[in-house]
Design an enzyme around this catalytic site. Structure first.
Site, PDB file in Angstrom:
ATOM      1  CB  ALA A  22      -0.923   0.006   1.214  1.00  0.00           C
ATOM      2  CG  PHE A  23      -0.423   5.526  -0.196  1.00  0.00           C
ATOM      3  CD1 PHE A  23      -1.696   5.174   0.179  1.00  0.00           C
ATOM      4  CD2 PHE A  23       0.153   6.653   0.387  1.00  0.00           C
ATOM      5  CE1 PHE A  23      -2.396   5.915   1.119  1.00  0.00           C
ATOM      6  CE2 PHE A  23      -0.537   7.397   1.321  1.00  0.00           C
ATOM      7  CZ  PHE A  23      -1.822   7.025   1.691  1.00  0.00           C
ATOM      8  CE  LYS A  24      -2.372   4.769   5.559  1.00  0.00           C
ATOM      9  NZ  LYS A  24      -3.356   4.213   4.599  1.00  0.00           N
ATOM     10  CG  ASP A  25       4.846  -0.220   2.285  1.00  0.00           C
ATOM     11  OD1 ASP A  25       4.802  -0.348   3.524  1.00  0.00           O
ATOM     12  OD2 ASP A  25       4.415  -1.074   1.498  1.00  0.00           O
ATOM     13  CG  LEU A  35       4.854   4.693   7.618  1.00  0.00           C
ATOM     14  CD1 LEU A  35       3.599   3.868   7.758  1.00  0.00           C
ATOM     15  CD2 LEU A  35       5.243   5.286   8.966  1.00  0.00           C
TER      16      LEU A  35
END
Ligand SMILES: *Cc1c(COP(=O)(O)O)cnc(C)c1O
Length: 452
Positions: free
Chosen positions: A108-111, A114
């Protein structure tokens, strides 16, 4: 470059301090005190690969970090991505493009953010010699992306609370099958809100917080927003030249974090014609952009669970610009929103944004249609971006998750389940979690025992 709080009552800090602190002491969110222009840099940036572009972008902001350190932080951050382009731009037809943001370790794009944040924290530990304890509550994607950002790192422990039985089995595996000794997925007997509540109490205990060097992982950290700016520039530069200046960027939105990054680069001079906030049935942002009314409703579960949010925390950063940096006015609006759950903006108009809303049946219908028309499978969050596309105008839909993360909804739509080698491998690994009650005291003593 200094960073100021949206509420104007905290002293300006350096980039490193803003990242270490997260939330400003006056309760506001950090923003750069002025935005550099990137207009003159775009030609030269076109030749750069993703990491190279990311480094150039961060050099404008992380001015208190030596360049070779920044180089190390950024280059390492994207090593765990499985696609060499990092954020490939796929062409579905003449005017329709998908910016794939799901090639990181948790799909998911949160990688994107993060992984960078994990490296920034690691640098902080190295510099100060003080270990840190990261604590968060999750309803799914943020927790797993945070865990994978901090996995196996020296001097860092991460505790993530998640509600038992209320995250998807795959999301739970992403958090609990890492095999890393510094990761503590805590499965609480309660809801996501119970987890948030315990977290607030623990963070409110100043002595405990200091003793364990507690840090919160959430969507308000400035470094997350900046890391997300990069793929807008990268994607824009991969569009055919004749399409760039007319392109609408469509962003599946919950907390207003991803789309706010697009707004920031637009203000820095990236010629994005329009940003569309694509919501699911939790449509607070859609209502806001169409009527000027920002009012909380009940959160309703949907097929796009990572967007099941009513209060969009990064909205305050947008308000800062909308109110021309008038922090007293921002404080007043936020206060009145807290008191009444509602703010109304008369004659609200903003040429930067448009919006759309898609309910669950629309999501299923879109997954089916995109697959039929383009032979391409989108996940339920990305599907919200495909509502109301005008084929005569170039559109770039940001794809926020890999369809294999949501096999049930995709299967309902097209009768097949997409797979991913990363998720298949997870199914063979050992689950390790720590079941606890949702009582603050229990959680606190667990951290006490394991964080030393
Ligand atoms: C978190 C998330 C979103 C929402 O992003 P915001 O920055 O909160 O707007 C959308 N899609 C997926 C898959 C997510 O994980």
């Amino acid at each position: 470059m200094k960073y100021i709080s949206t509420r104007g009552q905290a002293k300006p800090v350096t980039f490193t301090e803003a990242v270490a602190t997260g939330l400003a002491p006056d309760g506001g969110l950090y923003l750069p005190e002025s935005l550099p222009s990137i207009v003159g840099r775009l030609d030269e940036w076109e030749a750069l690969d993703y990491r190279g572009l990311c480094l150039e972008f961060f050099k404008l902001f992380a001015t208190d970090i030596p360049e070779e350190t920044l180089h190390r932080i950024i280059h390492k951050a994207y090593d765990s991505f499985t696609n060499p382009a990092i954020a490939p731009l796929k062409t579905l037809d003449d005017n329709l493009f998908v910016l794939e943001l799901f090639h990181g370790p948790t799909l998911a794009f949160k990688d994107f953010a993060l992984q960078v944040l994990g490296n920034l924290y690691e640098e902080q530990v190295r510099r100060t010699g003080q270990p840190i304890t990261v604590l968060g509550a999750t309803s799914g994607d943020t927790g797993s992306a945070a865990i994978h950002g901090l996995l196996g790192r020296q001097g860092m422990k991460i505790f993530i609370l998640y509600p038992d039985g209320r995250v998807s089995p795959l999301q739970e595996r992403q958090m609990t099958c890492t095999g890393a000794d510094n990761v503590f997925p805590i499965c609480i007997n309660g809801t996501f809100d119970d987890g948030q509540h315990a977290l607030k109490e623990i963070f409110g205990d100043q002595e405990f917080r200091r003793r364990h060097a507690l840090s919160a992982i959430n969507s308000i950290n400035l470094a997350r927003i900046l890391a997300q700016c990069v793929y807008y520039i990268h994607g824009w530069l991969r569009l055919p030249r004749g399409k760039r200046e007319d392109a609408v960027f469509v962003v599946p939105t919950g907390n207003f974090g991803n789309i706010f990054a697009g707004y920031l680069v637009r203000r820095m001079g990236l010629p994005i014609a329009n940003l569309r906030a694509a919501t699911n049935r939790n449509d607070i942002l859609h209502r806001f952009f169409t009527t000027g009314d920002y009012s909380v409703g009940e959160v309703r579960p949907s097929h796009a669970p990572s967007m099941d949010i009513q209060v969009a925390s990064n909205f305050e950063r947008f308000l800062h610009f909308h109110q021309q940096g008038d922090s007293a006015r921002v404080r007043e609006i936020m206060q009145s929103f807290r008191d009444t759950g509602r703010v109304h903006f008369e004659n609200f108009e903003n040429e930067a944004f448009s919006s759309s809303c898609t309910d669950d049946s629309g999501i299923v219908e879109i997954i089916r249609r995109v697959h039929r028309d383009h032979g391409y499978i989108v996940d339920p969050h990305t599907a919200c971006g495909f509502t109301g596309i005008d084929p005569s105008r170039p559109h770039v839909v940001l794809s926020t998750a890999h369809p294999a993360k949501f096999p049930d909804t995709v299967n309902t739509a097209i009768g097949q389940e997409p797979t991913s080698p990363i998720l298949e491998k997870l199914k063979t690994l050992q689950v390790r979690n720590y079941p606890l009650s949702a009582e603050t005291a229990d959680i606190r003593s667990f951290i006490e025992t394991h964080s030393g």
